[in-house]
Enzyme design. Structure first.
Site, mmCIF file in Angstrom:
data_model
loop_
_atom_site.group_PDB
_atom_site.id
_atom_site.type_symbol
_atom_site.label_atom_id
_atom_site.label_comp_id
_atom_site.label_asym_id
_atom_site.label_seq_id
_atom_site.Cartn_x
_atom_site.Cartn_y
_atom_site.Cartn_z
ATOM 1 N N ILE A 159 0.838 -1.207 0.000
ATOM 2 C CA ILE A 159 0.000 0.000 0.000
ATOM 3 C C ILE A 159 0.875 1.261 0.000
ATOM 4 C CG2 ILE A 159 -1.757 1.294 1.281
ATOM 5 C CD1 ILE A 159 -2.809 -1.452 2.287
ATOM 6 N N ASP A 178 11.389 2.421 6.017
ATOM 7 C CA ASP A 178 10.980 1.020 6.182
ATOM 8 C C ASP A 178 12.214 0.229 6.595
ATOM 9 O OD1 ASP A 178 10.168 -1.750 5.594
ATOM 10 O OD2 ASP A 178 8.483 -0.853 4.520
ATOM 11 N N THR A 235 -4.108 5.458 7.313
ATOM 12 C CA THR A 235 -5.074 4.504 6.758
ATOM 13 C C THR A 235 -4.644 3.082 7.125
ATOM 14 O OG1 THR A 235 -3.850 4.430 4.685
ATOM 15 C CG2 THR A 235 -5.718 5.949 4.770
ATOM 16 N N SER A 236 -3.752 2.960 8.117
ATOM 17 C CA SER A 236 -3.196 1.635 8.405
ATOM 18 C C SER A 236 -3.883 0.972 9.597
ATOM 19 C CB SER A 236 -1.684 1.733 8.609
ATOM 20 O OG SER A 236 -1.130 0.447 8.621
ATOM 21 N N ARG A 237 -3.493 1.326 10.795
ATOM 22 C CA ARG A 237 -4.149 0.819 12.003
ATOM 23 C C ARG A 237 -4.141 1.918 13.055
ATOM 24 N NH1 ARG A 237 -6.074 -2.455 9.313
ATOM 25 N NH2 ARG A 237 -6.059 -4.719 9.463
ATOM 26 N N ASP A 261 -8.461 7.076 8.685
ATOM 27 C CA ASP A 261 -9.474 6.089 8.294
ATOM 28 C C ASP A 261 -9.565 5.009 9.366
ATOM 29 O OD1 ASP A 261 -11.333 4.908 6.410
ATOM 30 O OD2 ASP A 261 -9.799 3.400 5.975
ATOM 31 N N GLU A 266 -11.550 2.163 17.578
ATOM 32 C CA GLU A 266 -12.597 2.098 16.554
ATOM 33 C C GLU A 266 -13.564 0.937 16.737
ATOM 34 O OE1 GLU A 266 -10.068 1.657 12.977
ATOM 35 O OE2 GLU A 266 -11.017 -0.281 12.683
ATOM 36 N N HIS A 298 -12.933 3.446 8.462
ATOM 37 C CA HIS A 298 -12.220 2.250 7.970
ATOM 38 C C HIS A 298 -12.815 1.775 6.632
ATOM 39 C CE1 HIS A 298 -9.431 -1.064 9.604
ATOM 40 N NE2 HIS A 298 -9.434 -1.109 8.286
HETATM 41 P P1 NAI Z 1 2.822 -4.861 3.621
HETATM 42 O O1 NAI Z 1 3.196 -5.991 4.524
HETATM 43 O O2 NAI Z 1 2.919 -5.061 2.140
HETATM 44 O O3 NAI Z 1 3.716 -3.577 3.992
HETATM 45 C C1 NAI Z 1 3.975 -3.156 5.289
HETATM 46 C C2 NAI Z 1 5.368 -2.542 5.293
HETATM 47 O O4 NAI Z 1 5.585 -1.948 6.567
HETATM 48 C C3 NAI Z 1 6.484 -3.578 5.060
HETATM 49 O O5 NAI Z 1 7.308 -3.173 3.997
HETATM 50 C C4 NAI Z 1 7.228 -3.581 6.385
HETATM 51 O O6 NAI Z 1 8.618 -3.832 6.240
HETATM 52 C C5 NAI Z 1 6.957 -2.161 6.879
HETATM 53 N N1 NAI Z 1 7.225 -1.938 8.290
HETATM 54 C C6 NAI Z 1 7.183 -2.836 9.312
HETATM 55 N N2 NAI Z 1 7.564 -2.229 10.456
HETATM 56 C C7 NAI Z 1 7.838 -0.934 10.139
HETATM 57 C C8 NAI Z 1 8.288 0.188 10.892
HETATM 58 N N3 NAI Z 1 8.544 0.106 12.213
HETATM 59 N N4 NAI Z 1 8.466 1.361 10.243
HETATM 60 C C9 NAI Z 1 8.236 1.465 8.908
HETATM 61 N N5 NAI Z 1 7.830 0.431 8.152
HETATM 62 C C10 NAI Z 1 7.628 -0.749 8.767
HETATM 63 O O7 NAI Z 1 1.360 -4.430 4.043
HETATM 64 P P2 NAI Z 1 0.300 -3.592 3.189
HETATM 65 O O8 NAI Z 1 -0.531 -4.527 2.395
HETATM 66 O O9 NAI Z 1 0.981 -2.485 2.501
HETATM 67 O O10 NAI Z 1 -0.638 -3.026 4.353
HETATM 68 C C11 NAI Z 1 -0.156 -2.062 5.271
HETATM 69 C C12 NAI Z 1 -1.155 -1.906 6.385
HETATM 70 O O11 NAI Z 1 -2.335 -1.276 5.862
HETATM 71 C C13 NAI Z 1 -1.671 -3.233 6.982
HETATM 72 O O12 NAI Z 1 -0.827 -3.655 8.018
HETATM 73 C C14 NAI Z 1 -3.033 -2.873 7.485
HETATM 74 O O13 NAI Z 1 -2.906 -2.559 8.857
HETATM 75 C C15 NAI Z 1 -3.420 -1.626 6.707
HETATM 76 N N6 NAI Z 1 -4.615 -1.806 5.869
HETATM 77 C C16 NAI Z 1 -5.635 -0.917 5.999
HETATM 78 C C17 NAI Z 1 -6.784 -1.031 5.227
HETATM 79 C C18 NAI Z 1 -7.904 -0.049 5.309
HETATM 80 O O14 NAI Z 1 -9.018 -0.351 4.848
HETATM 81 N N7 NAI Z 1 -7.720 1.152 5.841
HETATM 82 C C19 NAI Z 1 -6.924 -2.159 4.287
HETATM 83 C C20 NAI Z 1 -5.761 -2.996 4.181
HETATM 84 C C21 NAI Z 1 -4.657 -2.836 4.978
#
Ligand code: NAI
Length: 334
Positions: A159, A178, A235-237, A261, A266, A298
């Site tokens: 993302i 990252d 938009t993450s957590r 988001d 939440e 969300h």
């Molecule tokens: P992903 O696993 O592809 O990418 C996450 C990245 O964060 C990885 O490259 C990882 O190395 C990095 N990371 C880990 N610890 C870190 C730190 N301390 N500092 C910086 N980077 C760090 O995951 P993806 O698919 O990109 O999703 C990211 C997040 O988005 C998910 O964990 C989820 O919580 C959230 N999400 C939110 C949605 C929404 O509807 N708002 C929907 C889908 C996911």
């Protein structure tokens, strides 16, 4: 395979049923849909089920996992990427199969992050209401040209990369942080230390998972490092951001804009209609009073394409469990 679907909304039912028809599964699958969020009080709804299908705010802590196990449930299917709501140690101890949907249209979330930035920056939400009331004044709608500004992406996975690409296309300078840098991100932006990113970015967008290490990554100290007037987008957590620290930074006029988001508390609010009730969450209500704060419930993932992918992959994960096959989306358990 009887599967209890918790936090089931009409769209979950629609897309799971459509995916089931398309999959033409060789094994019988029966979804039982429950509006209720999974917790220790609702776990009993999974009686006679071998699997549960859950979403972000369902709670799979030790007591819930023990209750599910006692009912005969053996598989947990997450309709999401994150699995911070599952006690993995207990799931492993009880021998559960846990699978998730690691990627579903990362662009959907990235595009929502862009929508939040554009709305907050150009005040389109306020303009919409004003114009409908016949008020065509521009005062209070002043934004910034994003071309040439600096966007910091924290977490450059699927993302984060999609978000970085969008801002790169808009002519922004893109910075990333990252612990596991990727060559794909290298092609569009520059990796820097987190403190450097916070100090240089006009917009900071969070895309890393919630882990014990990233809990309250944005706190009083990190907010103080941000540029005065900068925008924070999450938009993450929700747990990545200390809400009270953010309220302090907004009150101090240091943080310029906040777009979220996701929200730490939440689970008591999102995906429910609470419009006729008094909301007891004072921190959330305080956030609602700021004109420079935008909250969505969300919905980053909420596109047709993403829901189709979530349902298809969930069904495939269930098929792997039913057949005893190795599952590429299984969450490794300790
Ligand atoms: P992903 O696993 O592809 O990418 C996450 C990245 O964060 C990885 O490259 C990882 O190395 C990095 N990371 C880990 N610890 C870190 C730190 N301390 N500092 C910086 N980077 C760090 O995951 P993806 O698919 O990109 O999703 C990211 C997040 O988005 C998910 O964990 C989820 O919580 C959230 N999400 C939110 C949605 C929404 O509807 N708002 C929907 C889908 C996911």
């Amino acid at each position: 395979m009887r599967t209890a679907v918790f936090s089931a909304r009409p769209y979950d039912r629609r897309f799971l049923e459509e995916a089931t028809q398309r999959a033409d599964a060789a094994w019988p699958v029966e979804f039982l849909y429950f509006d209720a969020t999974l917790d220790v009080h609702t776990a009993a709804l999974a009686q006679d089920c071998e699997a549960v299908c859950v979403f972000v705010n369902d709670r799979l802590d030790a007591p819930v996992l023990q209750a599910l196990h006692a009912l005969g449930v053996r598989a947990i299917l997450l309709r999401c990427a994150g699995f911070n709501n599952v006690d993995l140690a207990m799931a492993g101890q009880l021998g559960f199969f846990v699978a998730r949907v690691p990627a579903y249209s990362p662009e959907a979330v990235a595009e929502h992050a862009l929508a939040l930035v554009m709305t907050l920056n150009r005040h389109t939400h306020r303009a919409y209401n004003r114009v409908r009331e016949g008020n065509f004044m521009l005062d209070g709608l002043l934004g910034r040209t994003l071309y040439g500004t600096t966007v910091g992406i924290v977490g450059t996975g699927k993302i984060g990369l999609a978000t970085g690409r969008i801002f790169k296309g808009m002519g922004c300078t893109v910075l990333g942080h990252d612990p596991y840098p990727s060559s794909a991100f290298d092609a569009i932006g520059a990796y820097v230390a987190l403190d450097d990113l916070l100090a240089r970015a006009d917009i900071v967008s969070l895309h890393c998972p919630l882990t014990p290490d990233t809990h309250h990554l944005i706190n009083t100290t990190s907010l103080a490092r941000m540029k005065p007037g900068a925008m924070l987008v999450n938009t993450s957590r929700g747990g990545l951001v200390d809400t009270h620290a953010v309220i302090g930074a907004l009150k101090a006029r240091h943080l310029g804009h906040l777009a979220i988001d996701v929200y730490e508390q939440e689970s008591a609010l999102f995906f429910q209609d609470r419009s006729g009730e008094i909301i007891d969450d004072d921190a959330f209500q305080r956030l609602m009073t700021f004109p420079n704060v935008l909250v969505t419930g969300h919905q980053g993932f909420f596109t047709v394409e993403a829901l189709q992918e979530i349902s298809e992959i969930t069904l495939r994960n269930l098929g792997d469990f039913a057949a005893g096959r190795p599952c590429a989306n299984a969450v490794p358990l300790p």
